[in-house]
Structure formats: C-alpha cells, structure tokens
Design a protein around this motif. Sequence first.
Motif, PDB file in Angstrom:
ATOM      1  N   SER A  19      15.707 -19.536   7.636  1.00 57.64           N
ATOM      2  CA  SER A  19      16.159 -18.619   8.655  1.00 57.64           C
ATOM      3  C   SER A  19      17.468 -18.680   8.442  1.00 57.64           C
ATOM      4  CB  SER A  19      15.477 -18.936  10.505  1.00 57.64           C
ATOM      5  OG  SER A  19      16.010 -20.249  10.224  1.00 57.64           O
ATOM      6  N   LEU A  34      11.461  -8.590   5.637  1.00 56.37           N
ATOM      7  CA  LEU A  34      10.158  -8.528   7.112  1.00 56.37           C
ATOM      8  C   LEU A  34       9.664  -9.496   6.323  1.00 56.37           C
ATOM      9  CD1 LEU A  34      10.434  -4.598   5.244  1.00 56.37           C
ATOM     10  CD2 LEU A  34      10.743  -5.259   7.342  1.00 56.37           C
ATOM     11  N   ARG A  35       9.997 -10.139   7.179  1.00 53.05           N
ATOM     12  CA  ARG A  35       9.019 -11.604   7.373  1.00 53.05           C
ATOM     13  C   ARG A  35       9.951 -12.356   6.037  1.00 53.05           C
ATOM     14  NH1 ARG A  35       2.275 -11.872   8.806  1.00 53.05           N
ATOM     15  NH2 ARG A  35       2.790 -10.042  10.109  1.00 53.05           N
ATOM     16  N   ARG A  36       9.603 -12.935   5.208  1.00 48.39           N
ATOM     17  CA  ARG A  36       9.565 -13.479   4.142  1.00 48.39           C
ATOM     18  C   ARG A  36      10.491 -13.045   2.907  1.00 48.39           C
ATOM     19  NH1 ARG A  36      10.740 -17.654   6.547  1.00 48.39           N
ATOM     20  NH2 ARG A  36       9.735 -19.277   7.633  1.00 48.39           N
ATOM     21  N   ASP A  46      12.267 -13.132  -2.088  1.00 55.52           N
ATOM     22  CA  ASP A  46      11.706 -13.456  -0.799  1.00 55.52           C
ATOM     23  C   ASP A  46      12.289 -15.068  -1.450  1.00 55.52           C
ATOM     24  OD1 ASP A  46       9.520 -11.836  -1.258  1.00 55.52           O
ATOM     25  OD2 ASP A  46       9.307 -12.493  -2.670  1.00 55.52           O
TER      26      ASP A  46
END
Length: 116
Positions: A19, A34-36, A46
């Motif tokens: 994070s 967006l997410r990872r 990513d």
Amino acid sequence: MTDETHQFCKIFLCSPEPSAIMQALSELLGGVFLRRSMFLADATVDVLRNSDAGTSEDFVGWPTIVEIEATREATNVSIRNIAAEVLTAMWSCDVPAIASCSFEDELPWHGGMDRL
C-alpha cells in the motif's frame, strides 16, 4: 511501439508494504490504482505480493513486486523511463529495488544490480 525486448519489467522490492508502494507510485506516475493496478497511456503498473517471498535470501525472495507491462502505444524509451523512475524513486525512499527485465542494462545501476 515497443519491440519484444521492452514489453515487460519486473522490479523486486525489499518492502513489506504494497500500500505504501502504491501511494508512492501514484504520486510519482500521476495515476490511480484500481486494486493493485494502475493504467497509464504507455503501461500497466501492478504492485503485488511476491508469492516466492522468503524462499531466498536473494532479491527474488523480497516481499513486493512491481510489474510494468507495455501497452500498444508504448515505446522502448517510455517503458525504460517508467522502470527507471520506479527504481530511482524507491532508492530515494531507501527501499532496495532490483529490476529483472531484458533491458536492465539500460537502467540506472544496471537495474539496481550494481547497487548490491
């Protein structure tokens, strides 16, 4: 458009906090995760937990991975620059980082290997 040598780069990070890495990369690259995944014009970036974390004392066992995959619009230079920006940003935050890609010799410190 990139050629086959600059399609993908994996950067291993000695940081247990994906994070925090995502926040730093959002600020650096000007995108949103967006997410990872962060979708940029030239690449998808990513941030992932390394499934091989802890299996080796070498960098391949570090806990976090950044994967950079070129889009159709990308050039070799743009992908190399994104990878170089990620590496140097991590180093400036005292996060050890090593790139594993076919063009690592074009990156600062040969992708980080010369920093070990």
